[in-house]
Structures are given as structure tokens and as C-alpha cells.
Design a protein around this motif. Structure first.
Motif, PDB file in Angstrom:
ATOM      1  N   ASP A   1     -46.612 -21.956 -45.936  1.00 57.44           N
ATOM      2  CA  ASP A   1     -44.752 -22.652 -45.723  1.00 57.44           C
ATOM      3  C   ASP A   1     -44.190 -21.590 -47.909  1.00 57.44           C
ATOM      4  O   ASP A   1     -43.383 -22.115 -48.261  1.00 57.44           O
ATOM      5  N   LEU A  31     -41.639 -24.576 -33.919  1.00 60.52           N
ATOM      6  CA  LEU A  31     -40.948 -24.823 -34.538  1.00 60.52           C
ATOM      7  C   LEU A  31     -40.522 -25.850 -34.829  1.00 60.52           C
ATOM      8  O   LEU A  31     -39.781 -26.828 -36.296  1.00 60.52           O
ATOM      9  N   ARG A  53     -43.465 -28.213 -36.467  1.00 62.53           N
ATOM     10  CA  ARG A  53     -43.402 -27.884 -37.869  1.00 62.53           C
ATOM     11  C   ARG A  53     -41.706 -29.149 -37.528  1.00 62.53           C
ATOM     12  O   ARG A  53     -42.170 -29.849 -39.703  1.00 62.53           O
ATOM     13  N   GLN A  54     -40.908 -28.910 -37.706  1.00 60.39           N
ATOM     14  CA  GLN A  54     -39.154 -29.701 -38.382  1.00 60.39           C
ATOM     15  C   GLN A  54     -39.410 -31.671 -38.099  1.00 60.39           C
ATOM     16  O   GLN A  54     -39.491 -32.087 -38.912  1.00 60.39           O
ATOM     17  N   GLU A  76     -41.457 -30.094 -41.609  1.00 57.24           N
ATOM     18  CA  GLU A  76     -41.244 -28.818 -42.404  1.00 57.24           C
ATOM     19  C   GLU A  76     -40.110 -28.066 -41.458  1.00 57.24           C
ATOM     20  O   GLU A  76     -39.507 -28.132 -40.567  1.00 57.24           O
ATOM     21  N   GLU A  77     -39.851 -26.528 -42.448  1.00 60.75           N
ATOM     22  CA  GLU A  77     -39.041 -25.678 -42.458  1.00 60.75           C
ATOM     23  C   GLU A  77     -36.935 -26.371 -41.901  1.00 60.75           C
ATOM     24  O   GLU A  77     -36.730 -26.338 -40.981  1.00 60.75           O
ATOM     25  N   ARG A  86     -33.001 -24.923 -43.233  1.00 62.25           N
ATOM     26  CA  ARG A  86     -31.787 -23.804 -42.259  1.00 62.25           C
ATOM     27  C   ARG A  86     -31.732 -24.869 -40.809  1.00 62.25           C
ATOM     28  O   ARG A  86     -30.253 -24.536 -40.333  1.00 62.25           O
TER      29      ARG A  86
END
Length: 228
Positions: free
Chosen positions: A16, A111, A114-115, A119-120, A123
Motif C-alpha cells: 500500500d 478491489l 479491499r475498499q 483501502e484504496e 480513486r
């Protein structure tokens, strides 16, 4: 202090931290190129390696020249395509398409996971963040509902146990009371228990008789003295 010599294993997942990710990319890229060079020298193999960084920068290694390696690869691929029947080519394309689709779905699902862990999120747009917030709130509501139901079930179970203990305690108290009464009755002195219909005076006379009087003996002695 003597070290153990064991290297700590690094979890194989996306790094990360941007700076740490760039440093790791640089180190691993140099190591990969070194291994490719050793493979080409030791085994007399023609090796071509192409790497694009996350920023789109190109890095490559070729044992001879990259153009020669690519031309050889294209020639080999065309030879394989000509040798395979049309049905096999179609099946191969279908398999490749299915594999690519599954890979995309896996990447998208990873993804999203993780969101959901926070996280991340950079975007995501405001609308996407709001949708993610609704999803998390819905999931949290289900978790809290299940948790509350389990707590209520445990409380009900404790209440039932409490009622059973109270009933058991009352029953034991009654048994102790009955046993105490029986011990009191059995422990009474039988000499002081009056028979039914007998007065206390008669019991006293019976138990403790009065001593006899010596009046007759005294009269006889007086008579004998007078005659003398």
C-alpha cells in the motif's frame, strides 16, 4: 547477539505504501533481470524479459536483442496456429476469453473487498463512496441484529437457570427443616415425658418416694424404759 539467519517471509500482496512499493519494485526488477541473465548464460537460452512499472515506464532485458527475441516468438506462435485445427483455435480463444473474464472478476472482487476494509478509496467518486457507505451500514445492521438476538438468547437461558436454582434451593430448605424437626423429637429425654392421663404429682411420687417414719420404733423404746 547472534542472529538466527532466517529471513522473514514477506506476504505476497500489493504494497500500500507508495515509497515502499517503488523501492521493492526496483530491487525485485534488478534481481529478476539478474536471474534472466544467469539463465541465458548457464543454459545457453535465448531470453527476453519486458517489465512495465506502475507508472508505465518500460524496462527490458534480452540475451541477444529484444527484436530478435520478439520475431522468434511471433514466428513460433504463427507456426503453432497453422498446426492447430480451426476448432482447437476457436476453443483456445474461448478458453482465453473465459480466463480473462474470470481474472477481471477476481480483480474487481478483490478491489471491492479491499475498499470495504477502507483501502484504496482515493480513486472512488463521491457517489461510489456513498454507495459503499450504504453497503457497509446494511451489513453492520445485520451484524448488530444477529448479535442482539444471541445476547437475548443467552439472557433467557440464564433466567431459566436462575429459576431452576431458586426452586432447588427452596426444596433443599424444606428438606433441612423437616430433618431438624425429626432430630428435635428424637432427642427429647424420655424420663420427663408424661404418660397420657397422668398428673405431674403422681409422676413425682412415683419417681421420688417419701422416706418411711420411725414412730413405732420410738414408742416401743419408751415402753421398755418405763417398765424398768
Amino acid at each position: 547477539m547472534v542472529g538466527t539467519g532466517k529471513r522473514e517471509r514477506i506476504a505476497i500482496r500489493r504494497i500500500d505504501n507508495l515509497a515502499a512499493r517503488q523501492v521493492t519494485f526496483s530491487k525485485r526488477r534488478r534481481g529478476l533481470f539478474k536471474k534472466a541473465e544467469e539463465l541465458s548464460i548457464l543454459c545457453d537460452a535465448e531470453v527476453g524479459l519486458v517489465v512495465f512499472s506502475a507508472t508505465g515506464k518500460l524496462f527490458h532485458f534480452a540475451s541477444s536483442s529484444m527484436k530478435q527475441v520478439i520475431d522468434r516468438y511471433d514466428s513460433h506462435s504463427k507456426t503453432l496456429q497453422r498446426s492447430e485445427p480451426q476448432s482447437s483455435q476457436l476453443q483456445s480463444h474461448m478458453d482465453d476469453g473465459t480466463c480473462a473474464r474470470l481474472k477481471e472478476e477476481l480483480a474487481e472482487t478483490s478491489l471491492k473487498l479491499r475498499q470495504m476494509r477502507g483501502e484504496e478509496l482515493q480513486r472512488l467518486s463521491v457517489e461510489q463512496l456513498q454507495e459503499l457507505e450504504k453497503t457497509l451500514e446494511s451489513g453492520l445492521g445485520s451484524v448488530l441484529k444477529t448479535k442482539s438476538q444471541k445476547i437475548l438468547d443467552e439472557i433467557s437461558g440464564l433466567e431459566r437457570k436462575r429459576t431452576q436454582l431458586i426452586e432447588e434451593n427452596s426444596r433443599l430448605k424444606e428438606q433441612v427443616t423437616r430433618m431438624s424437626r425429626m432430630e428435635t423429637q428424637l432427642g427429647a429425654d424420655p424420663e420427663f415425658v408424661y404418660e397420657e392421663g397422668q398428673s405431674s404429682e403422681s409422676v413425682t411420687n412415683t419417681s421420688y418416694p417419701r422416706p418411711s417414719t420411725d414412730t413405732d420404733d420410738c414408742s416401743d423404746t419408751s415402753l421398755r424404759l418405763g417398765s424398768k
